[in-house]
Scaffold this active site. Structure first.
Site, short mmCIF file in Angstrom:
data_model
loop_
_atom_site.label_atom_id
_atom_site.label_comp_id
_atom_site.label_asym_id
_atom_site.label_seq_id
_atom_site.Cartn_x
_atom_site.Cartn_y
_atom_site.Cartn_z
N TYR A 165 21.20 13.94 22.30
CA TYR A 165 20.42 14.98 21.60
C TYR A 165 21.13 16.34 21.63
O TYR A 165 20.99 17.16 20.73
CB TYR A 165 19.01 15.04 22.18
CG TYR A 165 17.99 15.55 21.19
CD1 TYR A 165 17.75 14.87 20.00
CD2 TYR A 165 17.28 16.72 21.43
CE1 TYR A 165 16.82 15.34 19.08
CE2 TYR A 165 16.35 17.19 20.52
CZ TYR A 165 16.13 16.50 19.34
OH TYR A 165 15.21 16.98 18.44
N LYS A 172 16.10 23.12 19.83
CA LYS A 172 14.65 22.92 19.97
C LYS A 172 14.08 23.82 21.08
O LYS A 172 12.95 24.29 20.99
CB LYS A 172 14.33 21.45 20.27
CG LYS A 172 14.56 20.50 19.10
CD LYS A 172 13.70 20.82 17.90
CE LYS A 172 13.72 19.73 16.85
NZ LYS A 172 13.17 20.19 15.55
P1 NAP Z 1 13.50 14.20 7.93
O1 NAP Z 1 12.58 13.40 7.09
O2 NAP Z 1 14.97 13.96 7.77
O3 NAP Z 1 13.17 15.75 7.73
C1 NAP Z 1 14.09 16.78 8.06
C2 NAP Z 1 14.02 17.78 6.93
O4 NAP Z 1 14.83 18.94 7.24
C3 NAP Z 1 14.57 17.20 5.63
O5 NAP Z 1 13.66 17.41 4.59
C4 NAP Z 1 15.84 18.02 5.42
O6 NAP Z 1 16.23 18.15 4.08
C5 NAP Z 1 15.39 19.35 5.99
N1 NAP Z 1 16.51 20.27 6.10
C6 NAP Z 1 17.66 20.14 6.83
N2 NAP Z 1 18.45 21.21 6.61
C7 NAP Z 1 17.79 22.04 5.75
C8 NAP Z 1 18.09 23.29 5.15
N3 NAP Z 1 19.23 23.96 5.38
N4 NAP Z 1 17.17 23.84 4.29
C9 NAP Z 1 16.00 23.20 4.03
N5 NAP Z 1 15.68 22.00 4.56
C10 NAP Z 1 16.57 21.43 5.41
O7 NAP Z 1 13.20 13.92 9.47
P2 NAP Z 1 11.92 14.19 10.40
O8 NAP Z 1 12.13 13.33 11.59
O9 NAP Z 1 10.68 14.09 9.61
O10 NAP Z 1 12.17 15.68 10.89
C11 NAP Z 1 11.23 16.72 10.72
C12 NAP Z 1 11.15 17.57 11.97
O11 NAP Z 1 10.58 16.80 13.02
C13 NAP Z 1 12.50 18.06 12.49
O12 NAP Z 1 12.36 19.36 12.99
C14 NAP Z 1 12.78 17.09 13.63
O13 NAP Z 1 13.67 17.61 14.58
C15 NAP Z 1 11.37 16.96 14.16
N6 NAP Z 1 11.15 15.82 15.05
C16 NAP Z 1 11.52 14.58 14.68
C17 NAP Z 1 11.31 13.54 15.55
C18 NAP Z 1 11.73 12.13 15.19
O14 NAP Z 1 11.80 11.30 16.09
N7 NAP Z 1 12.00 11.82 13.95
C19 NAP Z 1 10.69 13.74 16.80
C20 NAP Z 1 10.30 15.04 17.14
C21 NAP Z 1 10.53 16.08 16.26
P3 NAP Z 1 17.61 17.39 3.65
O15 NAP Z 1 17.29 15.93 3.71
O16 NAP Z 1 17.86 17.92 2.29
O17 NAP Z 1 18.67 17.79 4.63
#
Ligand code: NAP
Length: 273
Positions: A165, A172
């Site tokens: 990570y 984070k």
């Molecule tokens: P996700 O579907 O890939 O969502 C991440 C989003 O961030 C995507 O829409 C991506 O767009 C966007 N993004 C990245 N760079 C960007 C930029 N410069 N400008 C605007 N948008 C941008 O994955 P997710 O897991 O749902 O993640 C959402 C949040 O939850 C994140 O903060 C992640 O760290 C957090 N989270 C995830 C988990 C897990 O296990 N999945 C657990 C805890 C927390 P693009 O696709 O265009 O890059």
């Protein structure tokens, strides 16, 4: 259970308008939250990054009766200004913000943090994954009256060392600190700022982490509930925090991870332990 999930319908968000940032596809955490908010009557606008995502996300949002999609790369102040100016023209006011955005170079999400982290990628991860909440929150707050609320998504890697990570864990940690300082500044105006620390979910962001599957299986095996984190739980927590039910809760990082975060050493299942 996840496959059978029907978003509980109701009126908790009726009359409220909000911006959802971070829907990439139907697996995105932001999309789970958006569907739950819509089922409770919220009117939603979405941001996207780039033409390809616009094409992928538009059919999803039209399916819940939304039509406002604003281009916004969060590293671009001009795009942030333009997105919020469009929202102001359209709605005048904003009631809530969902920030569900993170990025770190894949080359850094594996192996040694000390060896693999470069200045350029470290700063980019911080910019996209932590500062963007401040940048979007500042603009959102200007459109909010008292009662406005914001949530961001974080992960246990902010508090503990997890394999691979690395840079994202540091970003984070910054995001969680940003949440508290934002809550301090916006509290006197009656606006709340919180973070949800979600357990591992199978999304695009998770796929970028080397050994992400291990985080998923360990999350299930070590959690006190012995189950995967559910989108129901994450979206339900967001609904609580963004609705008036969440009144008086601000500056919190709330874990929605089936109790994984409380475990020091997992139980073996031995009746005598
Ligand atoms: P996700 O579907 O890939 O969502 C991440 C989003 O961030 C995507 O829409 C991506 O767009 C966007 N993004 C990245 N760079 C960007 C930029 N410069 N400008 C605007 N948008 C941008 O994955 P997710 O897991 O749902 O993640 C959402 C949040 O939850 C994140 O903060 C992640 O760290 C957090 N989270 C995830 C988990 C897990 O296990 N999945 C657990 C805890 C927390 P693009 O696709 O265009 O890059």
């Amino acid at each position: 259970m996840a496959d059978e999930w029907v978003f509980p319908k109701g009126e908790l968000m009726r009359g409220k308008r909000g911006l959802v940032m971070g829907v990439a596809n139907e697996r995105s955490i932001a999309w789970g939250i958006a569907q739950q908010l819509a089922a409770q009557g919220a009117e939603l606008a979405f941001t996207y990054q780039g033409e390809a995502l616009e094409k992928r996300v538009r059919p999803l949002i039209e399916g819940i009766g939304a039509d406002t999609m604003l281009e916004c790369d969060v590293t671009d102040d001009g795009q942030l200004d333009a997105a919020f100016a469009t929202l102001e023209r359209k709605w005048g006011k904003l009631d809530f913000l969902v920030h569900s955005i993170a990025f770190a170079e894949k080359s850094e999400l594996k192996g040694s943090f000390v060896e693999n982290t470069t200045r350029e990628n470290f700063l980019r991860a911080m910019d996209v994954s932590a500062f963007s909440f401040v940048a979007a929150g500042k603009r959102a707050a200007k459109l909010m009256d008292a009662g406005g609320a914001m949530v961001t998504l974080t992960y246990l890697g902010a508090e503990r060392v997890l394999p691979s990570y690395n840079t994202m864990g540091v970003a984070k940690a910054a995001l969680e600190a940003c949440t508290r300082y934002m809550a301090r500044d916006l509290g006197p105006e009656g606006k709340r700022v919180n973070a949800i620390s979600a357990g591992p979910m199978k999304t695009l962001a998770m796929a970028g982490i080397s050994g992400g599957r291990g985080l998923l299986s360990t999350g299930r095996e070590w959690s006190v509930m012995k189950e995967d984190t559910s989108m129901e739980g994450i979206a339900g927590c967001a609904l609580w925090l963004l609705s008036d039910l969440g009144r008086s809760t601000t500056g919190e990082v709330i874990h929605v991870d089936a109790g994984f975060h409380i475990v020091g050493v997992p139980s073996t299942g031995d009746a005598n332990e």
